[in-house]
Design a protein around this motif. Sequence first.
Motif, mmCIF file in Angstrom:
data_model
loop_
_atom_site.group_PDB
_atom_site.id
_atom_site.type_symbol
_atom_site.label_atom_id
_atom_site.label_comp_id
_atom_site.label_asym_id
_atom_site.label_seq_id
_atom_site.Cartn_x
_atom_site.Cartn_y
_atom_site.Cartn_z
ATOM 1 N N THR A 109 -8.098 -0.933 -1.554
ATOM 2 C CA THR A 109 -7.327 -2.199 -2.007
ATOM 3 C C THR A 109 -6.663 -2.768 -0.942
ATOM 4 N N HIS A 134 -6.443 3.391 -2.543
ATOM 5 C CA HIS A 134 -5.529 2.432 -2.218
ATOM 6 C C HIS A 134 -5.798 1.732 -0.884
ATOM 7 N N PRO A 154 -4.225 -5.168 -8.251
ATOM 8 C CA PRO A 154 -4.441 -3.807 -7.705
ATOM 9 C C PRO A 154 -5.915 -3.008 -8.501
ATOM 10 N N MET A 175 0.840 -1.135 0.139
ATOM 11 C CA MET A 175 -0.084 0.030 0.042
ATOM 12 C C MET A 175 1.072 1.194 0.045
ATOM 13 N N ASN A 179 2.359 2.011 -3.433
ATOM 14 C CA ASN A 179 1.101 2.560 -4.237
ATOM 15 C C ASN A 179 0.821 4.144 -3.710
ATOM 16 N N MET A 180 0.737 4.239 -2.747
ATOM 17 C CA MET A 180 0.666 5.660 -2.353
ATOM 18 C C MET A 180 1.756 6.695 -2.733
ATOM 19 N N HIS A 219 -5.215 7.932 -2.477
ATOM 20 C CA HIS A 219 -4.892 7.204 -1.319
ATOM 21 C C HIS A 219 -6.395 6.618 -0.765
#
Length: 557
Positions: free
Chosen positions: A179, A176, A196, A162, A165-166, A173
């Motif tokens: 997810t 995310h 994702p 995470m 991804n952020m 966000h």
Amino acid sequence: MSYPVFSATGLALSVLVSVVAVDIIQRVFRSRRERKGLPLPPGPTSLPLLGNGLSVDTDEMWKTYTEWKATYGEVLYVRLLDQEFVILNSQSDAVELLEKRSQIYSDRPFIVTTEPYGMGCNFAFKRYGDHWRLFRRIFHQTFRADAALAFRPMQLRRAHQMIVNMIDDPDQHASHYSTFAGAVAMSAVYDYEPSPRDDPMVHIVDRFLQATLPAITAKRMVLFRMFPFLLHIPDWLPGSSLKREARFACDCAINMVETPYQYAKRRVEASQQPTFSMVSDHIARMQKFDEPYRSDYATTLKHASATAIIGSSESTSSTLRSFTLAMVENPHVWKRAQAEIDAVVGMGRLPDFGDRPSLPYVDAVLREILRWQPVGPLGETMSRFDVPRLESPLGVPHATSTSDTYKGFYIPKGMSCVCTKIPRSHICHITGATIIANVWAMSRDEARYPNAEQFVPERFLTAEGALTDDNPSSFIFGFGRRLCPGRHTADASLWASIATMLATLEFTLAKDAEGNDITFEPKYFLRGGTRHPETFPCRIMPRSHITKEYLQRVLAG
């Protein structure tokens, strides 16, 4: 010549008002007879038919109940149309009734749309009894405190993913967070690794949730209470769209229950040593059982697994969004947390669960998030039922199996369905009372939490910096036998994600084109019974020493 046209909804409302009027009159006399001189709990004076409906803030009814606490006390009686509610505004009362008298207070109220829209698979709606006990046992065996330890490596790995991804796309966000929450749930329940984006299993769950949304709207609740025959009319008749809508929701429910379960079952059968998950654990257990119990157990396992997915994702992602809001509004909090992490963990790695006892301030931040913005302000997940301009919580609070007496007050028997026959049909109306634990009032107890509206993690620390014995999870996750069975896994997911974010990210107000801070007024909304903060402008960026190369090195090591 023109003729007035009456919609099915309008007709249903007209008949409902008549039935409600008769029912309330009958109930007044029946209640007085059953109470034998005992008073109901105190509450505001109710109007004929409407009850207290016009006095309740329909968007945030928990705040109304909290305000009434000052006038009427911690145990309230409220009537909204033909529905009775007993509101418990203090944790001590909730513990006394929902835990110490759990044999009486562990049932669920009748919900007319549960079965027609395929929500019978949801464990949260199950009435108290042997079938519910099997559900609970399956949950407990997988998610009890010691068993949930098996998920921790996976939860940390998901939290690390995470963060990557952020850093790549901080503006997304909230996505995310969803997810992360969904990935943890899918992994723990089905040993499934969702992608994702555009994951087929995630789409199956989303499709079910969208299909069941109409089940908690006013029109559907009223129509199915008034005209249950609409579920059985031919497809070519007017009004059959409701039946098709409910049938589609049921099809989505079957798909959501069966598809991921069959995936997990195939993985178990194909592997000599399958990864631990809820389904793999219980498929192994089932081999010891004889038919027909094995078949019943498999069906219950499927429904319990689906419930775990439904219940976990929304609450976790909502809590993380509230965490972000708190960090943006209180930068001194994340700065102090980072200082604690740096001193204990250093900068050569990320926090893990072994560090948790040495990071009391991080735990205090988590506790304050749970208290400051409860995901379920009226206890557990709540649906909403409204009849023009009136809304009342129905959803899945507690119901009593028998009447009770508490503090000298009469507590009516729990909600059930009674059918009144009328020509060519019958009307389903609700009798009895629902018991609601007002978590919002508990979180706003000024004697326990001074300046309760403010975000103050220090309230959970002693003068020496150690954690106090006060943990809001004691009321946030429910009470008694209906206590959230996944609370240990949820707590670990929240700690892993929050500790990782505090170690790697900074949270500030967003800037406008001139470089000025963009201020905003935080707002919340309900989705599927879970309370979420609305999207707000913010700036999330990695700390100065956090680079992709650093993360690759740390995560690889």
